[in-house]
Design a protein around this motif. Sequence first.
Motif, short mmCIF file in Angstrom:
data_model
loop_
_atom_site.label_atom_id
_atom_site.label_comp_id
_atom_site.label_asym_id
_atom_site.label_seq_id
_atom_site.Cartn_x
_atom_site.Cartn_y
_atom_site.Cartn_z
N ASP A 6 -2.51 54.26 12.53
CA ASP A 6 -2.75 52.92 11.81
C ASP A 6 -3.13 53.61 10.49
O ASP A 6 -2.79 53.09 9.31
N ARG A 7 -3.75 54.50 10.23
CA ARG A 7 -4.67 54.82 9.09
C ARG A 7 -3.71 55.60 8.09
O ARG A 7 -3.83 55.73 6.94
N ASP A 8 -2.63 56.24 8.72
CA ASP A 8 -1.50 56.79 7.99
C ASP A 8 -0.41 56.16 7.49
O ASP A 8 0.51 56.52 6.77
N VAL A 9 -0.36 54.88 7.93
CA VAL A 9 0.56 53.89 7.43
C VAL A 9 0.22 53.09 6.26
O VAL A 9 -1.11 52.48 6.38
N ARG A 10 0.94 53.11 5.18
CA ARG A 10 0.37 52.49 4.04
C ARG A 10 0.77 50.90 4.17
O ARG A 10 1.65 50.67 4.43
N LYS A 11 -0.29 50.22 3.90
CA LYS A 11 0.05 48.71 4.01
C LYS A 11 0.78 48.12 2.83
O LYS A 11 0.41 48.45 1.79
N PRO A 12 1.28 47.24 2.83
CA PRO A 12 2.18 46.69 1.82
C PRO A 12 1.35 45.80 0.77
O PRO A 12 1.79 45.59 -0.19
N TRP A 86 0.25 42.51 -3.76
CA TRP A 86 1.17 43.73 -3.24
C TRP A 86 0.81 45.09 -4.10
O TRP A 86 0.43 45.09 -5.05
N ALA A 87 1.04 46.22 -3.15
CA ALA A 87 0.38 47.36 -3.59
C ALA A 87 1.11 47.86 -4.98
O ALA A 87 0.42 48.29 -5.75
N VAL A 88 2.41 47.48 -5.16
CA VAL A 88 2.92 47.69 -6.73
C VAL A 88 2.13 47.22 -7.83
O VAL A 88 1.77 47.98 -8.82
N GLN A 89 1.84 45.88 -7.70
CA GLN A 89 1.06 45.35 -8.76
C GLN A 89 -0.22 45.93 -8.78
O GLN A 89 -1.22 45.93 -9.97
N PHE A 90 -0.91 46.25 -7.55
CA PHE A 90 -2.10 46.67 -7.42
C PHE A 90 -2.52 47.93 -8.30
O PHE A 90 -3.31 48.40 -8.87
N GLU A 91 -1.32 48.69 -8.25
CA GLU A 91 -1.30 49.98 -9.08
C GLU A 91 -1.31 49.62 -10.49
O GLU A 91 -1.95 50.54 -11.25
N GLY A 149 15.46 45.45 1.91
CA GLY A 149 15.05 44.19 2.91
C GLY A 149 13.61 43.79 2.81
O GLY A 149 12.71 44.69 2.25
N LEU A 150 13.21 42.79 3.45
CA LEU A 150 11.95 42.33 3.60
C LEU A 150 11.31 43.09 4.81
O LEU A 150 11.92 43.30 5.58
N GLU A 151 9.94 43.09 4.63
CA GLU A 151 8.98 43.56 5.77
C GLU A 151 9.07 42.63 6.92
O GLU A 151 9.13 41.58 6.84
N CYS A 152 9.36 43.26 8.10
CA CYS A 152 9.70 42.55 9.21
C CYS A 152 8.56 42.59 10.23
O CYS A 152 7.73 43.47 10.26
#
Length: 152
Positions: A6-12, A86-91, A149-152
């Motif tokens: 889990d810690r290696d997966v980047r959350k959206p 969203w991570a993109v805007q957080f950047e 596509g969208l996150e499922c």
Amino acid sequence: MPDPIDRDVRKPTVQTGIWIGEHGWLHRLFKSPDNTSPKFRFPDLLGACVSLAFRDTPSQRRLVEYLVTQLTLRNPRTERRSCDIWAVQFELVMAAHRAPWNRFPNPMFELDQITTACVAVAMSLPDGHAQVLGQARLNLRDRASRSRGLEC
């Protein structure tokens, strides 16, 4: 193949804070009858405000001007709400946090203050609701094209 840890997966999305007044504006926009097909949630709405605040140099100037001339005059103990983005805007928010205008010897604004100012900039637009919803659609399109596509 083993499942990733889990810690290696980047959350959206990333959790951030926003001041109560601006959160109220986002909540009213969320509940608005204009927010339909699709109904955008808080990460979309806050992300759209951030995108609008950083879309061009004049918008970025308005953001900094708001921080310096208006947010600094508000009670620093103002209540906050947590809100995902969203991570993109957080950047974009992180880049502003590291920007020269936010470094020594200038005062340092925290992440929640920058996200709050992004919403305030969107609120100040003559057609703020419509621009935020329009930008949310553009952000959704861009996110879908990047991930196919969208996150499922």
